[in-house]
Write a protein that holds these residues in place. Structure first.
Motif, short mmCIF file in Angstrom:
data_model
loop_
_atom_site.label_atom_id
_atom_site.label_comp_id
_atom_site.label_asym_id
_atom_site.label_seq_id
_atom_site.Cartn_x
_atom_site.Cartn_y
_atom_site.Cartn_z
N GLN A 103 47.74 49.77 73.25
CA GLN A 103 48.43 50.78 72.44
C GLN A 103 49.91 50.62 72.73
O GLN A 103 50.34 50.67 73.87
CB GLN A 103 47.94 52.18 72.84
N SER A 104 50.71 50.40 71.68
CA SER A 104 52.11 50.04 71.92
C SER A 104 53.00 51.24 72.19
O SER A 104 54.13 51.07 72.63
CB SER A 104 52.66 49.26 70.71
N ALA A 105 52.53 52.45 71.95
CA ALA A 105 53.35 53.63 72.21
C ALA A 105 52.46 54.74 72.77
O ALA A 105 51.28 54.84 72.42
CB ALA A 105 54.03 54.10 70.93
N SER A 130 42.69 55.13 77.53
CA SER A 130 43.97 55.78 77.26
C SER A 130 45.06 54.79 76.85
O SER A 130 46.05 55.18 76.22
CB SER A 130 44.43 56.58 78.49
N ALA A 131 44.91 53.52 77.20
CA ALA A 131 45.98 52.56 76.95
C ALA A 131 45.65 51.52 75.87
O ALA A 131 46.52 50.72 75.50
CB ALA A 131 46.34 51.83 78.24
N LYS A 161 39.42 54.86 70.47
CA LYS A 161 39.63 54.72 71.91
C LYS A 161 38.31 54.76 72.67
O LYS A 161 38.28 54.63 73.89
CB LYS A 161 40.54 55.85 72.41
N LEU A 162 37.22 54.92 71.94
CA LEU A 162 35.91 55.04 72.57
C LEU A 162 35.18 53.69 72.57
O LEU A 162 35.11 53.02 71.54
CB LEU A 162 35.06 56.08 71.84
N PRO A 163 34.59 53.30 73.71
CA PRO A 163 33.91 52.00 73.81
C PRO A 163 32.45 52.06 73.36
O PRO A 163 31.58 51.47 73.99
CB PRO A 163 34.02 51.68 75.31
N TYR A 304 34.75 48.03 84.81
CA TYR A 304 35.56 46.82 84.88
C TYR A 304 37.01 47.23 84.62
O TYR A 304 37.35 47.73 83.54
CB TYR A 304 35.09 45.80 83.84
N CYS A 305 37.89 47.06 85.61
CA CYS A 305 39.24 47.63 85.55
C CYS A 305 40.33 46.64 85.15
O CYS A 305 41.48 47.03 84.98
CB CYS A 305 39.59 48.26 86.89
#
Length: 591
Positions: A103-105, A130-131, A161-163, A304-305
Motif C-alpha cells: 500500500q503506497s500511502a 495493514s501494509a 486487505k483480507l487474505p 509468515y512475517c
C-alpha cells in the motif's frame, strides 16, 4: 458524568465500538439500523477494478468501483501489470490468480478502528494486512475477430486487505462471468450486495447473498482447533437458502502445489520457517500464485512475517530492489512466470521450478535437489535448485503416506489434509518450546499492585531458552531427529521469529495492563485519596481516564463490567473533590 472518547477524526469512539459489540445482530434486515453507505463493503473489499487492454496504452484501469475508492497512481500501475498474465504464459480462456502489492500511502481512518475490532479474534495468519493489498484476479482472454488485436482481454480485480484466498476466488467465479456478459450494471449490483453483508467477524457463521445466491462461510478464530472444519451443518431454517457452503475461506490445495516436489516437503518447510529468499518459477500466474500461497501456509499457525509476492513481474516497482546482485537477496518469496527471471535471479540461493500442474495420476518421479549452477538455460527441468543442507532428517513416513495415496487415487482434498496436518504438527512441535519459555517471562500475578505501575516482562535470553530444550524440546512431540538447536538458532535471527515475538510481547504487555486495571478496580481508591494531596488525586484521575481510553482503543482483554467499574471509580473520585476542580475535570471529560 460519563467520559467521551473520540478518535483522531473526531468520531465518538464509544459509538464506533458499539457497532461491533459481541452479540450484536449484523443481519441485513431493513428494520435494523443501517451502517453508513459503503461501510459494510469496505469491511471486506477496498475496491473492484476492471483492467482492459488498450492497443496504444497497453493495460489500463477502466473502472474503479465504488468511484470514491482511493488508489495512488503507483498502485494503479501495479494493478495494471499484475492483473494480466505475462505475455509468455499464453493463458487462453478464463484464469484466476492472486497478487500482493504494498500500500503506497497510509490511509488509516476511524473506520479502521472497526476493522481492527472485526479481526481482533482472528488467527494471526488471517488478520487484515495493514501494509499490503491482495489482488484477486479473474482474467479472460478469448479470440474476437471484431477487435483489432484479435483477442478480448480483460481482468476483473478485487482488492482487499483480507487474505481470504479461497473465498474471494470463489466470489469472483460468481461475479466475473456475469460482468463479462452484462457489463457495468452487473458490477454495481454485485457491489451493492456486498454492502449489505454482515461484518467479517471471526467465529460466526455468515450467510452472504450475492448474484442471486447465498454463500455460507465461517471465519476461524484464534481459539479454534487448527485443522478443524469451519462450516458445521445445522438444522437452521435459513440453511434452505444457502446455495454454497465453503469449508474454508483461505486454504489452498497443498497437494496440487507440492505434488511435483513432495519428496522435499521437509526441506521446503525449513526454508519457509527461516525466511530464506525463495523463487517459484511457474508456467502461469495461477500456478505461481497458488504455490507461493501454499508455501506461506506450510508454517501455519505461525504467521509468515517476511514479504511474499504470489505473482511478480519485471514491471514491479520492487524489481530492482529484489534483483540487484550488489547485496544478498532479501527475505521474500517470489512467484514468477517470465523466463527472463531464470537468468536475473540465478544468484538467489533457493529456486523451485515447477511444470504444468496436472491432476495426479501415477507417482511423480522423484525430483532431485539440484545445484544452482544447473539453472542456466530457460528450458531447465522442474526441480528444487539449492545447496541448502537441512537441519532435520528427512521424514520418510510422510513421503510413504502421500505415495500410497497417489497409488490408491486418494482424492486431492484428502491428500492436502494429510500434508496440512503434517505441517501443522511439525510447526507446533517447533513453536511449543518457544511459547512455554516466553510464558515464563511473565511476572507473577501477586507482583501486580494497584499502587504501582505494572511490572515489566523479563527480557528474552537466547541461552536461557536453549537450556530449556534439553528437557522440554521438540523431541517430546516430534519423531524427527536432527540438529534442532541449530534450527532454533537460525530461526531466532529470522523475520518470522521477530514478528512472532513482537506479537507475543504485545499480547503479554496488554495482559499485564488488563490485570493492573482489574487490580485498580478492586482497590478502595476513595480511602487512598484521603491520604493524598489534591494534586496527586487529580493526577490519579487523569491517569485513570487515559487508561480507560487506551483500554478501549487497544482492545485490552477485559470484561465490560471492569471498564464500567473503572468509570464509576473515576466519577466517584471526581465527586470527592472541590466543586471548582470537579467542573474542570468533568469539562475535560471529553478527552
Amino acid at each position: 458524568m460519563a467520559l467521551r472518547a473520540v478518535t483522531a477524526d473526531g468520531e465518538d469512539l464509544d459509538e464506533l465500538l458499539q457497532r461491533v459489540i459481541p452479540g450484536k445482530d449484523y443481519s441485513c434486515s431493513a428494520d435494523r439500523s443501517p451502517s453508513l453507505p459503503w461501510d459494510r463493503f469496505a469491511a471486506w473489499v477496498h475496491c473492484i477494478c476492471v483492467v482492459g487492454f488498450d492497443l496504444e496504452l497497453g493495460q489500463a484501469v477502466e473502472i474503479i468501483y465504488p468511484p470514491h475508492a482511493k488508489l495512488s497512481d503507483k498502485e494503479k500501475t501495479s494493478i495494471c501489470y499484475l492483473s494480466f498474465p505475462d505475455s509468455n504464459s499464453g493463458c487462453l480462456g478464463d484464469t484466476q490468480f492472486c497478487f500482493r502489492i504494498r500500500q503506497s500511502a497510509n490511509r488509516r481512518s476511524s473506520h479502521d478502528c472497526l476493522l481492527d475490532q472485526y479481526d481482533r479474534d482472528a488467527p494471526v495468519y488471517l488478520k487484515k494486512d495493514s501494509a499490503h493489498y491482495y489482488g484477486y484476479v479473474y482474467f479472460r482472454q478469448v479470440r474476437d475477430k471484431t477487435l483489432k488485436r484479435g483477442y478480448f482481454q480483460k481482468s476483473l480485480v478485487l482488492l482487499s486487505k483480507l487474505p481470504y484466498v479461497n473465498f474471494f476466488h470463489f466470489l469472483l467465479k460468481l461475479i466475473a462471468p456475469e460482468y463479462f456478459d452484462k457489463n457495468e450494471p452487473c458490477l454495481e449490483a454485485a457491489c451493492n450486495d456486498l454492502d449489505r453483508w454482515p461484518a467479517p467477524i471471526p467465529g460466526r457463521t455468515l450467510n452472504l447473498p450475492t448474484m442471486g445466491v447465498v454463500i455460507k462461510v465461517r471465519i476461524p478464530t484464534g481459539q479454534d482447533k487448527p485443522g478443524a472444519t469451519q462450516i458445521v451443518q445445522s438444522g437452521d431454517e435459513t440453511d434452505t437458502q444457502v446455495s454454497f457452503a465453503l469449508p474454508t475461506i483461505h486454504e489452498v490445495d497443498l497437494f496440487r502445489c507440492f505434488c511435483p516436489i513432495f519428496f522435499h516437503v521437509q526441506m521446503i518447510w525449513e526454508l519457509v520457517l527461516l525466511g530464506e529468499p525463495l523463487v517459484v518459477m511457474a508456467p502461469s500466474p495461477a500456478e505461481s500464485s497458488e504455490t507461493v500461497l501454499a508455501l506461506v501456509c506450510c508454517v501455519s499457525p505461525l504467521k509468515y512475517c517476511s514479504d511474499f509476492r504470489p505473482y511478480f513481474t519485471i514491471h514491479d516497482s520492487e524489481f530492482k530492489e529484489y534483483t540487484t546482485r550488489t547485496q544478498a537477496p532479501p527475505s521474500v518469496i517470489l512467484g514468477v512466470t517470465n523466463p527472463f527471471f531464470a537468468k536475473t535471479l540465478q544468484h538467489w540461493p533457493h529456486i523451485i521450478r515447477i511444470g504444468d500442474m496436472k491432476p495426479a495420476g501415477d507417482i511423480p518421479k522423484q525430483v532431485k535437489v539440484k545445484k544452482l549452477k544447473n539453472l542456466k538455460t530457460l528450458d531447465s527441468k522442474p526441480g528444487v535448485y539449492t545447496s541448502y543442507k537441512t537441519f532435520l532428517g528427512r521424514d520418510e513416513e510422510i513421503i510413504k503416506q502421500v505415495q500410497k495415496g497417489i497409488q490408491q487415487k486418494r482424492p486431492s482434498e484428502a491428500q492436502s489434509a494429510i500434508l496440512r496436518r503434517y505441517f501443522l504438527e511439525l510447526t507446533q512441535s517447533f513453536i511449543i518450546p518457544l511459547e512455554r519459555y516466553v510464558a515464563s517471562l511473565m511476572p507473577l500475578q501477586k507482583s501486580i499492585s494497584p499502587w504501582k505501575s505494572p511490572p515489566q516482562l523479563k527480557p528474552f535470553s537466547e541461552e536461557e531458552f536453549m537450556k530449556t530444550l534439553e528437557k522440554a524440546g521438540p523431541q517430546l512431540t516430534s519423531r524427527l531427529k536432527g540438529d534442532w538447536i541449530g534450527l532454533y538458532r537460525q530461526f531466532l535471527k529470522s523475520p518470522n521469529f521477530d514478528g512472532w515475538f513482537r506479537s507475543r510481547w504485545k499480547e503479554m504487555t496488554q495482559k499485564l495492563e488488563a490485570l493492573h486495571l482489574e487490580a485498580l478496580c478492586d482497590a478502595d481508591l476513595l480511602i487512598w485519596i484521603q491520604k493524598h494531596t489534591e494534586v496527586e488525586v487529580v493526577d490519579l484521575v487523569l491517569k485513570l481516564k487515559e487508561k480507560l481510553v487506551q483500554a478501549k482503543q487497544h482492545c485490552l482483554p477485559l470484561k465490560q463490567d471492569t471498564l464500567e467499574k473503572l468509570q464509576l471509580h473515576i466519577e466517584a473520585i471526581i465527586c470527592s473533590l472541590p466543586e471548582d476542580l470537579q467542573s474542570i475535570l468533568l469539562k475535560n471529560g471529553t478527552t
